[in-house]
Enzyme design. Structure first.
Site, mmCIF file in Angstrom:
data_model
loop_
_atom_site.group_PDB
_atom_site.id
_atom_site.type_symbol
_atom_site.label_atom_id
_atom_site.label_comp_id
_atom_site.label_asym_id
_atom_site.label_seq_id
_atom_site.Cartn_x
_atom_site.Cartn_y
_atom_site.Cartn_z
ATOM 1 N N SER A 136 -7.703 0.105 0.761
ATOM 2 C CA SER A 136 -8.162 1.150 1.675
ATOM 3 C C SER A 136 -7.212 2.328 1.524
ATOM 4 C CB SER A 136 -8.162 0.631 3.119
ATOM 5 O OG SER A 136 -8.556 1.641 4.015
ATOM 6 N N CYS A 196 0.823 -1.219 0.000
ATOM 7 C CA CYS A 196 0.000 0.000 0.000
ATOM 8 C C CYS A 196 0.859 1.272 0.000
ATOM 9 C CB CYS A 196 -0.997 -0.027 1.152
ATOM 10 S SG CYS A 196 -2.403 1.091 0.859
ATOM 11 N N LYS A 227 -12.298 7.720 -1.725
ATOM 12 C CA LYS A 227 -11.474 6.663 -1.148
ATOM 13 C C LYS A 227 -11.780 5.329 -1.817
ATOM 14 C CE LYS A 227 -10.154 4.491 3.221
ATOM 15 N NZ LYS A 227 -10.347 4.460 4.693
ATOM 16 N N HIS A 263 -4.021 -4.317 0.279
ATOM 17 C CA HIS A 263 -3.704 -4.875 1.594
ATOM 18 C C HIS A 263 -4.078 -6.355 1.647
ATOM 19 C CE1 HIS A 263 -2.489 -1.392 3.995
ATOM 20 N NE2 HIS A 263 -3.441 -0.687 3.407
ATOM 21 N N ARG A 269 -14.355 3.189 12.784
ATOM 22 C CA ARG A 269 -13.483 4.223 13.338
ATOM 23 C C ARG A 269 -13.734 5.569 12.673
ATOM 24 N NH1 ARG A 269 -7.820 3.544 11.004
ATOM 25 N NH2 ARG A 269 -8.998 4.489 9.289
ATOM 26 N N GLU A 288 -2.761 -8.540 3.255
ATOM 27 C CA GLU A 288 -2.517 -9.031 4.613
ATOM 28 C C GLU A 288 -3.670 -8.779 5.577
ATOM 29 O OE1 GLU A 288 -1.500 -4.700 5.120
ATOM 30 O OE2 GLU A 288 -1.486 -6.194 3.506
#
Length: 297
Positions: free
Chosen positions: A190, A141, A162, A234, A248, A236
């Site tokens: 993300s 990323c 986004k 991502h 969040r 992972e």
């Protein structure tokens, strides 16, 4: 573990670029030792990222010895100092050491120009060091954006919205990193930034870069050069990571849409990328690291 077969059997020539095999002569002479892999953890909540990456590395049958590295020039406050003191090292402590492989994580600092990042000079030193003292580095990323900018002068570009969710990709080239994957490959993204894809394609035509994976929504997502791998998503991420990020940001009052292609009809997160991530990490360890490393320890 690798399949050991005679070099003369037809299957050896057929499979050597796609299956983890070694010839009988090499197997007899092989000095079995753990791979030395460095994880440059730039994420604020380091324990979560450790768990994600180590769970994927742990899927490989290879023995891997891990060294965790945190920046010296900037210290975050989201990971207990006791954890950093016990498990992490700093760049000055690894100088002079070789690594079979390395992973550089992302970081939630896309809004900053690279030169504005507090640890940018240190990270450049680390990346330059890994070019000479590491067989292959996987950049993830923001880490991939940083590596592409530093080594190939490819700028990151702010996205209008986004890129958030789990997206489908297809291979655009044959490569051992993608060996064993299905035609459709899923990776979570993300990020608020993309890259200058025109520059990437130009360097691809020149032979400097190789584009491995693209998605209709996510664009170019995996790139490699002569040595390293750059993954703009991502792979992972654990099952709950996108959900935690969404909650969040909502709690902060930020304008954020739900991650795409992630929740089922009941709003429950669905993990649909784990097998793809496992194959990519295992291929990197097997082909780009284990079978290529020149280092003896």
């Amino acid at each position: 573990m690798p399949l050991i077969i005679p070099e003369q059997i037809p299957a050896y020539k057929l499979l050597k670029d796609y299956v983890f095999i070694i010839g009988q002569k090499r197997a007899i002479m092989q000095d079995i030792r753990p791979l030395e892999v460095l994880i440059v953890n730039l994420m604020p909540i380091k324990i979560q990222t450790e768990n994600q990456i180590l769970s994927l590395i742990g899927n490989s049958p290879l023995q891997v010895n891990i060294t965790l590295l945190a920046t010296q020039s900037y210290k975050g406050t989201n990971t207990p100092q006791s954890h950093l003191d016990r498990f992490y090292t700093k760049f000055s402590d690894i100088v002079g050491k070789n690594f079979d492989g390395a992973i550089v994580t992302g970081a939630p600092i896309e809004h900053l120009a690279f030169e504005e990042v507090k640890y940018w000079q240190e990270l450049k030193e680390v990346m330059n060091y890994l070019r000479k003292h590491c067989t292959s580095t996987m950049y993830l990323c923001w880490g991939a954006m940083a590596g592409l900018y530093h080594f190939h002068h490819i700028d990151k570009i702010a996205l209008s919205h986004k890129l958030f969710g789990v997206f489908k990709h297809r291979a655009t080239a044959d490569d051992v990193l993608l060996s064993g994957l299905n035609d459709t490959i899923k990776i979570p993204h993300s990020r608020h930034s993309g890259i200058d894809e025109k520059k990437v394609r130009a360097l691809s035509k020149q032979g400097t870069l190789k584009i491995l994976l693209e998605g209709k929504k996510s664009g170019i997502s995996i790139i490699k050069d002569h040595k390293d791998i750059f993954i703009l998503g991502h792979p992972e991420y654990s099952k709950e990571t996108l959900d935690n990020e969404y909650k969040r940001d909502k709690a902060k009052g930020l304008s954020i849409s739900k991650p795409k292609k992630y929740y089922d009809k009941n709003g429950t997160p669905q993990m649909t990328w784990r097998s793809d991530a496992s194959v990519i990490f295992a291929n990197w360890l097997n082909f780009n690291v284990y079978q290529a490393t020149p280092f003896k320890f």
